[in-house]
Design a protein around this motif. Sequence first.
Motif, PDB file in Angstrom:
ATOM      1  N   PRO A 291      -6.902  -9.159   2.946  1.00  0.00           N
ATOM      2  CA  PRO A 291      -6.372  -8.427   4.104  1.00  0.00           C
ATOM      3  C   PRO A 291      -4.973  -7.862   3.891  1.00  0.00           C
ATOM      4  O   PRO A 291      -4.585  -6.924   4.589  1.00  0.00           O
ATOM      5  N   LEU A 292      -4.220  -8.420   2.931  1.00  0.00           N
ATOM      6  CA  LEU A 292      -2.856  -7.967   2.703  1.00  0.00           C
ATOM      7  C   LEU A 292      -2.670  -7.202   1.402  1.00  0.00           C
ATOM      8  O   LEU A 292      -1.616  -6.583   1.201  1.00  0.00           O
ATOM      9  N   LEU A 293      -3.656  -7.211   0.518  1.00  0.00           N
ATOM     10  CA  LEU A 293      -3.519  -6.606  -0.807  1.00  0.00           C
ATOM     11  C   LEU A 293      -4.595  -5.550  -1.014  1.00  0.00           C
ATOM     12  O   LEU A 293      -5.789  -5.824  -0.813  1.00  0.00           O
ATOM     13  N   GLY A 294      -4.179  -4.350  -1.423  1.00  0.00           N
ATOM     14  CA  GLY A 294      -5.128  -3.272  -1.651  1.00  0.00           C
ATOM     15  C   GLY A 294      -4.914  -2.608  -2.997  1.00  0.00           C
ATOM     16  O   GLY A 294      -3.791  -2.544  -3.517  1.00  0.00           O
ATOM     17  N   LEU A 295      -6.001  -2.103  -3.586  1.00  0.00           N
ATOM     18  CA  LEU A 295      -5.963  -1.419  -4.871  1.00  0.00           C
ATOM     19  C   LEU A 295      -6.456   0.011  -4.687  1.00  0.00           C
ATOM     20  O   LEU A 295      -7.568   0.240  -4.206  1.00  0.00           O
ATOM     21  N   ASP A 296      -5.619   0.975  -5.086  1.00  0.00           N
ATOM     22  CA  ASP A 296      -5.983   2.384  -5.059  1.00  0.00           C
ATOM     23  C   ASP A 296      -6.077   2.883  -6.502  1.00  0.00           C
ATOM     24  O   ASP A 296      -5.170   2.632  -7.308  1.00  0.00           O
ATOM     25  N   THR A 297      -7.149   3.597  -6.826  1.00  0.00           N
ATOM     26  CA  THR A 297      -7.300   4.176  -8.154  1.00  0.00           C
ATOM     27  C   THR A 297      -7.709   5.635  -8.013  1.00  0.00           C
ATOM     28  O   THR A 297      -8.378   6.022  -7.050  1.00  0.00           O
ATOM     29  N   ARG A 317      -2.782   1.793  -8.342  1.00  0.00           N
ATOM     30  CA  ARG A 317      -1.663   1.318  -7.524  1.00  0.00           C
ATOM     31  C   ARG A 317      -2.093   0.093  -6.716  1.00  0.00           C
ATOM     32  O   ARG A 317      -3.150   0.091  -6.085  1.00  0.00           O
ATOM     33  N   LEU A 318      -1.243  -0.943  -6.745  1.00  0.00           N
ATOM     34  CA  LEU A 318      -1.429  -2.133  -5.908  1.00  0.00           C
ATOM     35  C   LEU A 318      -0.396  -2.118  -4.792  1.00  0.00           C
ATOM     36  O   LEU A 318       0.792  -1.843  -5.039  1.00  0.00           O
ATOM     37  N   THR A 319      -0.835  -2.413  -3.560  1.00  0.00           N
ATOM     38  CA  THR A 319       0.076  -2.475  -2.418  1.00  0.00           C
ATOM     39  C   THR A 319      -0.121  -3.796  -1.693  1.00  0.00           C
ATOM     40  O   THR A 319      -1.262  -4.180  -1.373  1.00  0.00           O
ATOM     41  N   TYR A 320       0.999  -4.491  -1.445  1.00  0.00           N
ATOM     42  CA  TYR A 320       0.948  -5.762  -0.725  1.00  0.00           C
ATOM     43  C   TYR A 320       1.738  -5.619   0.570  1.00  0.00           C
ATOM     44  O   TYR A 320       2.921  -5.237   0.557  1.00  0.00           O
ATOM     45  N   ARG A 325       4.902  -3.388   9.062  1.00  0.00           N
ATOM     46  CA  ARG A 325       5.809  -2.278   8.815  1.00  0.00           C
ATOM     47  C   ARG A 325       6.337  -2.202   7.377  1.00  0.00           C
ATOM     48  O   ARG A 325       6.803  -1.147   6.950  1.00  0.00           O
ATOM     49  N   SER A 326       6.300  -3.299   6.653  1.00  0.00           N
ATOM     50  CA  SER A 326       6.910  -3.346   5.323  1.00  0.00           C
ATOM     51  C   SER A 326       5.869  -3.669   4.255  1.00  0.00           C
ATOM     52  O   SER A 326       4.933  -4.431   4.487  1.00  0.00           O
ATOM     53  N   ALA A 327       6.056  -3.064   3.076  1.00  0.00           N
ATOM     54  CA  ALA A 327       5.132  -3.288   1.966  1.00  0.00           C
ATOM     55  C   ALA A 327       5.863  -3.135   0.650  1.00  0.00           C
ATOM     56  O   ALA A 327       6.862  -2.409   0.538  1.00  0.00           O
ATOM     57  N   ILE A 328       5.366  -3.824  -0.379  1.00  0.00           N
ATOM     58  CA  ILE A 328       5.800  -3.613  -1.747  1.00  0.00           C
ATOM     59  C   ILE A 328       4.614  -3.074  -2.534  1.00  0.00           C
ATOM     60  O   ILE A 328       3.457  -3.326  -2.187  1.00  0.00           O
ATOM     61  N   TYR A 329       4.894  -2.314  -3.596  1.00  0.00           N
ATOM     62  CA  TYR A 329       3.809  -1.703  -4.355  1.00  0.00           C
ATOM     63  C   TYR A 329       4.231  -1.538  -5.808  1.00  0.00           C
ATOM     64  O   TYR A 329       5.419  -1.527  -6.146  1.00  0.00           O
ATOM     65  N   ALA A 330       3.220  -1.411  -6.659  1.00  0.00           N
ATOM     66  CA  ALA A 330       3.449  -1.157  -8.084  1.00  0.00           C
ATOM     67  C   ALA A 330       2.327  -0.260  -8.579  1.00  0.00           C
ATOM     68  O   ALA A 330       1.188  -0.336  -8.094  1.00  0.00           O
ATOM     69  N   ALA A 362       7.641   0.569  -9.418  1.00  0.00           N
ATOM     70  CA  ALA A 362       7.536  -0.447  -8.385  1.00  0.00           C
ATOM     71  C   ALA A 362       8.490  -0.051  -7.262  1.00  0.00           C
ATOM     72  O   ALA A 362       9.547   0.525  -7.513  1.00  0.00           O
ATOM     73  N   GLY A 363       8.086  -0.343  -6.022  1.00  0.00           N
ATOM     74  CA  GLY A 363       8.915   0.077  -4.912  1.00  0.00           C
ATOM     75  C   GLY A 363       8.698  -0.739  -3.656  1.00  0.00           C
ATOM     76  O   GLY A 363       7.818  -1.605  -3.576  1.00  0.00           O
TER      77      GLY A 363
END
Length: 368
Positions: A291-297, A317-320, A325-330, A362-363
């Motif tokens: 529910p909190l982690l997604g993978l985009d390709t 791209r992985l997004t957590y 309102r806030s997320a980190i991604y790589a 990463a951001g």
Amino acid sequence: MKPMVKAGETVFALVLAAGWAPGWAHAQSQVTVYGIVDAAVARMSNANAAGDSVTRVASLTGSLPSRIGFRGSEDLGNGLAAVFVLESGYNPDTGTLGQGGRLFGRQAWVGLRGKWGTLQVGRILNMTYYGSTKSDVLGPNLFSISSIDLYLPNARSDNAIGYLGNFDGVVVGATWSLGRDVLAAGGPSATGCGGEVPGNAKACRQYTALLGYESKAFGITTTFDKLHGNTGAANGLTSSRNYERRVTLNGYAMLGAVKIGAGILSRKSDLETAVVESDLYYLGSNVPITPLLGLDTQVARRNVKDSSDDTSMVVARLTYLLSTRSAIYAAIGRMDNHGAAAVALDAGGTVTAGKAQNGVMAGLRHTF
């Protein structure tokens, strides 16, 4: 000595105070302030002719372009509302304004909204922008198809009239710009084609249209976009006889919680010196791992007709989600250039012609 007040001014003030001015009695107005702060650090290979790598804080975008905006509406009764949006883009690495230094470079328009749709006047997002919003799983990510065609995340029109409506899933829209771009400097969103030239109806005119169907399970959209040039305009469009035309077909489907998005963009640039045609294909997926982690390709390829200057791209791209309102991604990606192609993996970046470029980033993103 008391200041003199005209009788008409006194009556007008009393009318406002009483709240019963004709037509204004029950109008409800709302204004929302919103925005995104998104900053990323990226490292890219082959950033110059010597093949050197570079590490930098991204300027144009990370996962989403940074912005601050004001959105308002006033209920006019009978299902009609007056609406407006003023949205400013900025570069988080330096704090400077984006979109060629415009104060409200992302959007600046006023309009009317009803059951029949929304009518807009000003600087507006055109139909090419809307066409791929649901099928392009990466959107305006630093590594994405936006790097291959920098117009896609900048598909906005100055001096424009626009319409967009949704009728039980059937989406229709169009824009007409009298002068598509007034600024001459500042990258892909400022190309120096102001238009509105007396005696030259084609100068810097632009027309876009959209037709599609959207639902929770699937959707398909097609768009048409034709923009004319004029003296001094960028990208070789130095005459009103010159034009760029983009036709897109975009679609998405939900396979349970997984989204699959794909599309094709056919582009023709009729310039003073040459006619260049290309097709850009893309295919991507959005997979919720938790529910909190997604993978985009996403994979993409641009084929330039009658040329070996082709380009291929692959990105993951992985997004957590840290909160709502806030997320980190790589993300990691690779852009393969052939012939004289020099498409950078990072939007607005640099790469040696004909060379491949690898990148990691990463951001952190916060919305408000």
